[in-house]
Design a protein around this motif. Structure first.
Motif, PDB file in Angstrom:
ATOM      1  N   TYR A   1       6.009  12.635  -1.004  1.00 14.25           N
ATOM      2  CA  TYR A   1       5.035  11.574  -0.735  1.00 14.25           C
ATOM      3  C   TYR A   1       5.620  10.518   0.200  1.00 14.25           C
ATOM      4  O   TYR A   1       4.927  10.008   1.088  1.00 14.25           O
ATOM      5  CB  TYR A   1       4.589  10.917  -2.043  1.00 14.25           C
ATOM      6  N   VAL A   2       6.898  10.178  -0.019  1.00 10.82           N
ATOM      7  CA  VAL A   2       7.547   9.209   0.866  1.00 10.82           C
ATOM      8  C   VAL A   2       7.527   9.721   2.306  1.00 10.82           C
ATOM      9  O   VAL A   2       7.158   8.999   3.243  1.00 10.82           O
ATOM     10  CB  VAL A   2       8.992   8.937   0.409  1.00 10.82           C
TER      11      VAL A   2
ATOM     12  N   ALA B   1       0.836  -1.207   0.000  1.00  9.56           N
ATOM     13  CA  ALA B   1       0.000   0.000   0.000  1.00  9.56           C
ATOM     14  C   ALA B   1       0.869   1.256   0.000  1.00  9.56           C
ATOM     15  O   ALA B   1       0.550   2.246  -0.684  1.00  9.56           O
ATOM     16  CB  ALA B   1      -0.923  -0.011   1.222  1.00  9.56           C
ATOM     17  N   PHE B   2       1.959   1.225   0.746  1.00 15.17           N
ATOM     18  CA  PHE B   2       2.885   2.363   0.778  1.00 15.17           C
ATOM     19  C   PHE B   2       3.480   2.613  -0.605  1.00 15.17           C
ATOM     20  O   PHE B   2       3.534   3.758  -1.078  1.00 15.17           O
ATOM     21  CB  PHE B   2       3.991   2.087   1.789  1.00 15.17           C
ATOM     22  N   ALA B   3       3.910   1.550  -1.272  1.00 12.94           N
ATOM     23  CA  ALA B   3       4.501   1.697  -2.600  1.00 12.94           C
ATOM     24  C   ALA B   3       3.489   2.259  -3.603  1.00 12.94           C
ATOM     25  O   ALA B   3       3.811   3.154  -4.393  1.00 12.94           O
ATOM     26  CB  ALA B   3       5.029   0.352  -3.091  1.00 12.94           C
ATOM     27  N   VAL B   4       2.261   1.753  -3.572  1.00 12.43           N
ATOM     28  CA  VAL B   4       1.232   2.235  -4.498  1.00 12.43           C
ATOM     29  C   VAL B   4       0.893   3.694  -4.219  1.00 12.43           C
ATOM     30  O   VAL B   4       0.756   4.508  -5.141  1.00 12.43           O
ATOM     31  CB  VAL B   4      -0.033   1.356  -4.401  1.00 12.43           C
ATOM     32  N   ALA B   5       0.759   4.053  -2.944  1.00 12.47           N
ATOM     33  CA  ALA B   5       0.418   5.426  -2.572  1.00 12.47           C
ATOM     34  C   ALA B   5       1.482   6.405  -3.052  1.00 12.47           C
ATOM     35  O   ALA B   5       1.172   7.488  -3.560  1.00 12.47           O
ATOM     36  CB  ALA B   5       0.242   5.530  -1.056  1.00 12.47           C
ATOM     37  N   VAL B   6       2.756   6.021  -2.913  1.00 13.09           N
ATOM     38  CA  VAL B   6       3.843   6.905  -3.338  1.00 13.09           C
ATOM     39  C   VAL B   6       3.900   6.995  -4.861  1.00 13.09           C
ATOM     40  O   VAL B   6       3.980   8.091  -5.432  1.00 13.09           O
ATOM     41  CB  VAL B   6       5.194   6.404  -2.776  1.00 13.09           C
ATOM     42  N   LEU B   7       3.855   5.848  -5.534  1.00 20.62           N
ATOM     43  CA  LEU B   7       3.992   5.847  -6.993  1.00 20.62           C
ATOM     44  C   LEU B   7       2.800   6.515  -7.684  1.00 20.62           C
ATOM     45  O   LEU B   7       2.953   7.115  -8.749  1.00 20.62           O
ATOM     46  CB  LEU B   7       4.149   4.410  -7.496  1.00 20.62           C
ATOM     47  N   SER B   8       1.622   6.442  -7.078  1.00 18.22           N
ATOM     48  CA  SER B   8       0.469   7.121  -7.678  1.00 18.22           C
ATOM     49  C   SER B   8       0.631   8.633  -7.638  1.00 18.22           C
ATOM     50  O   SER B   8      -0.040   9.362  -8.368  1.00 18.22           O
ATOM     51  CB  SER B   8      -0.827   6.709  -6.965  1.00 18.22           C
TER      52      SER B   8
ATOM     53  N   LEU C   1       5.233   8.035   5.320  1.00 15.64           N
ATOM     54  CA  LEU C   1       6.097   7.234   6.181  1.00 15.64           C
ATOM     55  C   LEU C   1       5.574   7.098   7.612  1.00 15.64           C
ATOM     56  O   LEU C   1       5.552   5.979   8.162  1.00 15.64           O
ATOM     57  CB  LEU C   1       7.512   7.822   6.180  1.00 15.64           C
ATOM     58  N   PRO C   2       5.134   8.190   8.283  1.00 19.06           N
ATOM     59  CA  PRO C   2       4.664   8.032   9.670  1.00 19.06           C
ATOM     60  C   PRO C   2       3.496   7.057   9.804  1.00 19.06           C
ATOM     61  O   PRO C   2       3.518   6.166  10.671  1.00 19.06           O
ATOM     62  CB  PRO C   2       4.257   9.458  10.072  1.00 19.06           C
ATOM     63  N   SER C   3       2.474   7.202   8.939  1.00 15.63           N
ATOM     64  CA  SER C   3       1.318   6.302   9.033  1.00 15.63           C
ATOM     65  C   SER C   3       1.707   4.874   8.671  1.00 15.63           C
ATOM     66  O   SER C   3       1.162   3.914   9.240  1.00 15.63           O
ATOM     67  CB  SER C   3       0.195   6.798   8.117  1.00 15.63           C
ATOM     68  N   THR C   4       2.639   4.717   7.729  1.00 17.28           N
ATOM     69  CA  THR C   4       3.093   3.374   7.354  1.00 17.28           C
ATOM     70  C   THR C   4       3.815   2.693   8.508  1.00 17.28           C
ATOM     71  O   THR C   4       3.600   1.504   8.783  1.00 17.28           O
ATOM     72  CB  THR C   4       4.014   3.441   6.125  1.00 17.28           C
ATOM     73  N   LEU C   5       4.660   3.448   9.198  1.00 21.10           N
ATOM     74  CA  LEU C   5       5.360   2.884  10.349  1.00 21.10           C
ATOM     75  C   LEU C   5       4.380   2.481  11.454  1.00 21.10           C
ATOM     76  O   LEU C   5       4.556   1.440  12.108  1.00 21.10           O
ATOM     77  CB  LEU C   5       6.381   3.888  10.892  1.00 21.10           C
ATOM     78  N   MET C   6       3.342   3.296  11.655  1.00 21.57           N
ATOM     79  CA  MET C   6       2.336   2.938  12.659  1.00 21.57           C
ATOM     80  C   MET C   6       1.572   1.688  12.237  1.00 21.57           C
ATOM     81  O   MET C   6       1.276   0.819  13.064  1.00 21.57           O
ATOM     82  CB  MET C   6       1.377   4.108  12.876  1.00 21.57           C
TER      83      MET C   6
END
Length: 227
Positions: A88-89, A41-48, A93-98
């Motif tokens: 975007y990264v 999900a992190f990768a898709v969110a950033v690449l979008s 990043l904070p929400s992804t780490l959580m």
């Protein structure tokens, strides 16, 4: 100035709107849970985010080109793209780490939502950092071609410190159980408003740069032999 505001409102409405829409659609179609799902999900969110960056970069260059003809379209577009992806990264990043912490935790204790004022304050801080990252890459395209270009970085920090809380506020009011068409309409209005506000703020600085560079060019031309 009006041209710049309109372009930024258009860019955020369609660019960020498509980014959020495409990213959400792809992530919702995943059948992957746990750590793998969070990272995917992190990768898709950033690449979008390339969708927003592409639209913003090209339309901003079109709006500013008559006053800054020496700025390369490719360099401005690449700068916007690179800066936006990095922003975007940092933003996700904070929400992804959580989410990773929650996914790897053996306890099922639900996370408590912070108060709205704290969310908006953190959004403003995030906007300032993201604005600095994005505008640094654009400044590289301006450097040596626009007199006084260094002001572009604090201009974007200020603009996005105001704009980012608007986006978070819009997401909050759009998730209150209303019909889908109302949710989409609210988000469209908030995105366009955010783009207009952000454009109005750093557009003031861009307008000042345009005036200074036109004056500088006139002075330099008057000093040429035979002029």
């Amino acid at each position: 100035y009006r041209r710049w505001i309109a372009v930024n409102a258009f860019s955020e409405l369609f660019g960020l709107g498509l980014t959020l829409g495409v990213g959400f659609t792809i992530i919702a179609s995943f059948d992957v849970g746990g750590v793998g799902g969070v990272l995917l999900a992190f990768a898709v969110a950033v690449l979008s985010g390339t969708i927003e960056a592409a639209i913003v970069g090209l339309t901003q260059w079109w709006a500013m080109h008559p006053w800054f003809p020496t700025i390369s379209r490719l360099r401005w577009w690449l700068g916007t793209l690179g800066g936006a992806l990095f922003a975007y990264v940092l933003g996700y990043l904070p929400s992804t780490l959580m989410d990773l912490s929650q996914a790897t935790s053996t306890e099922s204790t639900p996370m408590t939502e912070p108060p709205q004022w704290l969310v908006l304050l953190l959004a403003a801080l995030l906007g300032a950092v993201a604005g600095a990252v994005l505008s640094f890459a654009q400044w590289l395209a301006m450097r040596g071609k626009v007199k006084g270009a260094r002001v572009w970085i604090p201009a974007n920090m200020l603009a996005w410190a105001v704009g980012m809380p608007l986006i978070f506020w819009g997401i909050d009011i759009a998730n209150r159980g209303q019909p889908l068409w109302q949710t989409l309409g609210m988000m469209a209005g908030v995105l366009a408003l955010t783009g207009a506000v952000v454009g109005a703020i750093h557009g003031l600085f861009l307008q000042r740069l345009a005036r200074e560079n036109i004056s500088h060019k006139v002075i330099m031309n008057s000093l040429q032999p035979g002029e």
